[in-house]
Every structure is written in structure tokens, then in C-alpha cells.
Design an enzyme around this catalytic site. Structure first.
Site, PDB file in Angstrom:
ATOM      1  N   PHE A  26       0.804  -1.221   0.000  1.00 39.58           N
ATOM      2  CA  PHE A  26       0.000   0.000   0.000  1.00 39.58           C
ATOM      3  C   PHE A  26       0.838   1.273   0.000  1.00 39.58           C
ATOM      4  CE2 PHE A  26      -3.276  -2.561   2.576  1.00 39.58           C
ATOM      5  CZ  PHE A  26      -3.943  -2.951   1.430  1.00 39.58           C
ATOM      6  N   SER A  61      -5.365   1.637   0.205  1.00 41.54           N
ATOM      7  CA  SER A  61      -4.975   3.002  -0.106  1.00 41.54           C
ATOM      8  C   SER A  61      -5.111   3.247  -1.596  1.00 41.54           C
ATOM      9  CB  SER A  61      -3.531   3.259   0.347  1.00 41.54           C
ATOM     10  OG  SER A  61      -2.609   3.135  -0.692  1.00 41.54           O
ATOM     11  N   ALA A  62      -4.894   4.486  -1.994  1.00 48.17           N
ATOM     12  CA  ALA A  62      -4.908   4.811  -3.425  1.00 48.17           C
ATOM     13  C   ALA A  62      -3.655   4.290  -4.120  1.00 48.17           C
ATOM     14  CB  ALA A  62      -5.021   6.317  -3.619  1.00 48.17           C
ATOM     15  N   HIS A  63      -2.665   3.848  -3.354  1.00 41.29           N
ATOM     16  CA  HIS A  63      -1.429   3.297  -3.901  1.00 41.29           C
ATOM     17  C   HIS A  63      -1.467   1.785  -3.727  1.00 41.29           C
ATOM     18  CE1 HIS A  63       0.772   7.372  -2.974  1.00 41.29           C
ATOM     19  NE2 HIS A  63      -0.236   7.487  -3.810  1.00 41.29           N
ATOM     20  N   LEU A  64      -1.753   1.085  -4.823  1.00 43.86           N
ATOM     21  CA  LEU A  64      -1.976  -0.362  -4.761  1.00 43.86           C
ATOM     22  C   LEU A  64      -0.993  -1.071  -5.682  1.00 43.86           C
ATOM     23  CD1 LEU A  64      -5.878  -0.237  -4.988  1.00 43.86           C
ATOM     24  CD2 LEU A  64      -4.477  -0.347  -2.925  1.00 43.86           C
TER      25      LEU A  64
END
Length: 504
Positions: free
Chosen positions: A301, A441-444
Site C-alpha cells: 500500500f 490506499s490509493a497506492h496499490l
């Protein structure tokens, strides 16, 4: 459906839009499957995601809850509709961090290097009109080329961060942004009408994937967008070939199959892994092409935390009102590799203007920084399927994730550095504000990890599944290591590279 497409792209966000554009402009029949809807300009993400399904996830203390986030955003254009436009290139070390990860981590080495992506970064930056200065980053890549449009001016908060950073001997630089400074390609410059992050841009100044990449392509007769459609499972009559994708029309509740020569996973690292895990048959009881058993594993994440404070003599008139304008104008990478940080690999600090002052009490100007580090790719951090069902009838997603001890220490180091920057500008009431990254999260990244060995990876360097001839991963699931900066531009550049190497 009786029609067979050349390519079926599952997901219309960062990776899916790029793949669709490239292949459609080559004249191929492309169908795009998207669970979300078209988003009206000015829409806030809460009005969209309040109806989206949640996942089971662990809280920071390890207890389970039904409050995980398996989406960046369920929308045509994906999470880019609501992102802040932050468009970093990955660093050389992000492609081979073997000397910096824990002994129990999965191999973080990518099967490609920065130099392989450099020309694709250039193309995507031109498509989006990214603003910034590649040469101003002190941790720039050795073999990097290209140039960006003129950087945005620093915000009031950004100017304070820049001054304090320089006083500490650091080298702040403009955050690269896919947001117009001035009119570009028929779209206006940013006019600070809403907060960039969490809002669909009201005027198109932000270069989200729908506006800048997908929307023009949808005018082509051989491109079909199937929105409000959930991808349920792949089907096969041959163990090495996908024949069709079973889908559900979320409006009519009708099920149907899409036939294609090639299928591309681009939903996000969570949704793509879940789709593969749902697709079981006599050849693949653990999910199509899952020979390594690693589909879903290596879920990352990026660990992050906000650090904020109040600076005197900078009054804000609209206290407790939503802030408007750019989320970040200044960044610091001086700690990206630092021997004082545990393992020697640090991360990124940047201005992170809050959506609102609500919940924070103080006087003067409120300044917030965000610290980001790449988390360890762990086999135990994974996407799983629950026995419980969603309303659509498919198994609920489980985000089985816990922060590694090394990463807790590394994030603490970065938080301390951010606190020093705030203190240097005279900030008071310096405090940490959690990002809750461990809930999704927006970071995957990382659930269909790329590599050269089919026993220790899922896809090859071109995103093709090792054991499925016509299935590709072109989103963050490809990434064996999360990297220390925002991933969107890298997902887009890698998706373009994958599309160019597909043989259809």
C-alpha cells in the site's frame, strides 16, 4: 455476446485507459469493462465511494473489521478522476531494492530497469501535459531524458516548506503534476475551484485518465465502453487460454460473457487479483494461471503518515472550510536513500494540503506534510477471498495486511524528518495525523508480481501471465516492489510499454 473482440480491457483507470488508447489507435476492436459510472465534473469522491463495497481488513492493532478499501475509485477513469495529479517517475533504486528489503521479503527486483521505462514516461508526460522540473529533483535518475511543462508556483504553504527545507540544507523542488498551469491541448489552466484531490476537476485542468486519454478514444466506432459492469470470472476450454469473461450488468442484473483474443487486467492490484482468484476451474483450482500460488501475495500500500502544525502570522480567513487548489506544490527526496534510516532506504516528503481544517484547532496557517515509504513485499500480505458474499454474489475481498517492523522504523524516521521541517519554519502544535494506509490506499501494488521465474512470479516482463497465453496485467499488480513515490505515472508508462509489446 456472439461478437469476439480483439482485446478486452478490465478497468478504465491509469493502466486500462492507456492500453485501450494504444490498441484502439492501432485499429483493434477494444471493449472496456468498467464497474463504475461516468463522473460529473466537480463531483466529490465520497458521493461515489459511499456506495462501493468494502473489504475485510486489519486495523493497526491487528483486529479485523469490515472497513477496508478495495478501490482507488470505482469510476470511469478510475482513481485518477479524484487524484491530485501527482506524477513522479520511479527512481533507479525502485527497480532493484534487493539490498534494502528485509530477509523475509519477496524478491523486490523488477524484470525491467528505469531505462526501459524512460521513453514511455516521456510519452505519458506529453499526453498529460505534466508540469514540473525533472532536473530539479536531487534524486533524479542517472539515465533520464525528457522535459516537463513549466512548474506550478508554490502555494503559501509550499513557499514556507521550501524556505525551511533550504535552511536545513535540503533541496526542495516542484511536485510534478498532471495539472495545467496554463491552457494546454484545449483544456484551461487550474483555477483553484475545488481541492484537486478527492474532486473531479470542474473544468478539465487536471489530466485524469478519462478526460485526457480515454474520452477521445471512445469516439472511435471500434471501441466499446461497458460501464456499470462487474467482471465476475474468466472461463476456459483450454488450460493456457482465456475464452471469455463472465460479467454482470449492475443495472439489469443480467449475466453475459465477453469473448476476446486477449484480456488485460487493469482494475487495480486488489480487484485484478480478486478476479483471478475467483476464476477457478479443473485446471486452475487456485485461480487461472496461478501456478506459483502468488496471485494476491506481495500486496503493498505504501506506508504513510501526515505531519502538521500551525505557523503564526499567516491567518486563513476560511477556517474549517474545504481548501481549494493544488494538493502539493513542493517535494523533498533528500531522504530517499539515507544511511540513518533503517535499511538505508527512506522515502518521499511532500506538501499535502488538507481537504479541510476540520478537527484541527490552532491559529495561523495550517501546514501539512505527507511522508511516504515503499513497504516490504511480503508473501503474507495478500488479497484473499472470504466465504461471505457481496450483493453481486461474488466472495467479499479480504485485505490480509500487516506492517513490517522494518517499515515501522523507516516511517518513524521519515516522520521525524518532516517534524524537523515544520519546526524549522516555526510551526507550533506539531502532530501526526494517520493516513490509515493499512485499510487499503490509493497506492496499490504487487499482487500479480512480475519476474522471470514462473515459480516465484505471476507475469513476465511484458505483463503476460507465465502460464496463460492471452492474459496480461497492466496495473499496479505488476509491480514486484511498490517504489517510494506515487505510482500512477509509472503504471501508465508501464501499461504503454505492455500495450506496445502485445501481439494481437
Amino acid at each position: 455476446m456472439t461478437k469476439q473482440f480483439d482485446v478486452c480491457v478490465i478497468g478504465s483507470g491509469a493502466g486500462g485507459s492507456v492500453v485501450s488508447k494504444y490498441l484502439a489507435e492501432k485499429g483493434l476492436e477494444v471493449v472496456i469493462v468498467e464497474q463504475g459510472e461516468l463522473i460529473e465534473p466537480g463531483t466529490n469522491i465520497d458521493s461515489v465511494m459511499s456506495h462501493a463495497e468494502k473489504a475485510y481488513a486489519r486495523e493497526s492493532d491487528g483486529t479485523w473489521g469490515d472497513n477496508g478499501y478495495p478501490w482507488s475509485a470505482s469510476a470511469v477513469g478510475g482513481g485518477t478522476i479524484f487524484y491530485a495529479g501527482i506524477s513522479f517517475r520511479y527512481k533507479d533504486v525502485d527497480f532493484d531494492a534487493r539490498e534494502y528489503v528485509a530477509p523475509d521479503a519477496l524478491d523486490p527486483q523488477w524484470p525491467i530497469r528505469y531505462s526501459d521505462l524512460d521513453p514511455y514516461y516521456n510519452k505519458i508526460e506529453q499526453w498529460l501535459g505534466v508540469s514540473g522540473d525533472l532536473n530539479a529533483d536531487p534524486f533524479k535518475n542517472r539515465a533520464g531524458t525528457g522535459s516537463l511543462r513549466t512548474a506550478h508556483s508554490y502555494s503559501q504553504q509550499g513557499a514556507l516548506i521550501d524556505q525551511a527545507g533550504k535552511e536545513l540544507g535540503l533541496h526542495p523542488f516542484p511536485t510534478p503534476l498532471a495539472v495545467n498551469t496554463t491552457d494546454h491541448n484545449g483544456y484551461p489552466g487550474c483555477d483553484n475551484l475545488t481541492s484537486c484531490t478527492d474532486y473531479a476537476c470542474p473544468i478539465g485542468a487536471k489530466a485524469d485518465s478519462f478526460t485526457r486519454i480515454l474520452k477521445p478514444v471512445l469516439k472511435l466506432e471500434h471501441v466499446t465502453l461497458m460501464k456499470n459492469t462487474k467482471a465476475l470470472a474468466f472461463h476456459q476450454t483450454d488450460p493456457s487460454v482465456i475464452d471469455s469473461l463472465e460479467c454482470l450488468d449492475l443495472g439489469t442484473k443480467e449475466r453475459f460473457h465477453i469473448r476476446a483474443k486477449q484480456f488485460v487486467l487493469a482494475g487495480n492490484a486488489i480487484q485484478s487479483a480478486a478476479l483471478v482468484l475467483r476464476s477457478t476451474n479443473k485446471w486452475w483450482p487456485d485461480g487461472v494461471g496461478n501456478k506459483s500460488g502468488l496471485v494476491g501475495s506481495g500486496l503493498s500500500f505504501k506506508n504513510s503518515e501526515y505531519v502538521s502544525g500551525w505557523v503564526d502570522n499567516h491567518p486563513y480567513e476560511q477556517l474549517n472550510e474545504p481548501l481549494k487548489g493544488l494538493y502539493s506544490t513542493v517535494s523533498i527526496t533528500d531522504y530517499y536513500q539515507d544511511p540513518h534510516c533503517h535499511s538505508g532506504l527512506g522515502g518521499l516528503i511532500y506538501e499535502a494540503n488538507p481537504w479541510t481544517y476540520y478537527g484541527h484547532e490552532g491559529s495561523g496557517m495550517y501546514v501539512q506534510l505527507e511522508c511516504i515509504i515503499a513497504d516490504q513485499p511480503m508473501v503474507t500480505n495478500k488479497v484473499r477471498l472470504s466465504n461471505d458474499k457481496e450483493a453481486t454474489g461474488v466472495p467479499k475481498i479480504v485485505l490480509d495486511y500487516q506492517t513490517h517492523e522494518w517499515d515501522k522504523r523507516r516511517l518513524s524516521f521519515m516522520i521525524e524528518r518532516a517534524g524537523e521541517i515544520l519546526t524549522a519554519m516555526g510551526a507550533k502544535q506539531v502532530q501526526c495525523n494517520p493516513s490509515y494506509y493499512y485499510l487499503g490506499s490509493a497506492h496499490l501494488h504487487g499482487t500479480c508480481r512480475a519476474g522471470t521465474d514462473e515459480l516465484t512470479s505471476v507475469v513476465d516482463k511484458f505483463g503476460r501471465f507465465h502460464t496463460i497465453d492471452n492474459l496480461f496485467a497492466a496495473d499496479g499488480s505488476f509491480m514486484p516492489f511498490a517504489g517510494g513515490v506515487n505510482p500512477t505515472l509509472t503504471i501508465q508508462a508501464n501499461a504503454l510499454r505492455i500495450a506496445e509489446n502485445m501481439s494481437v
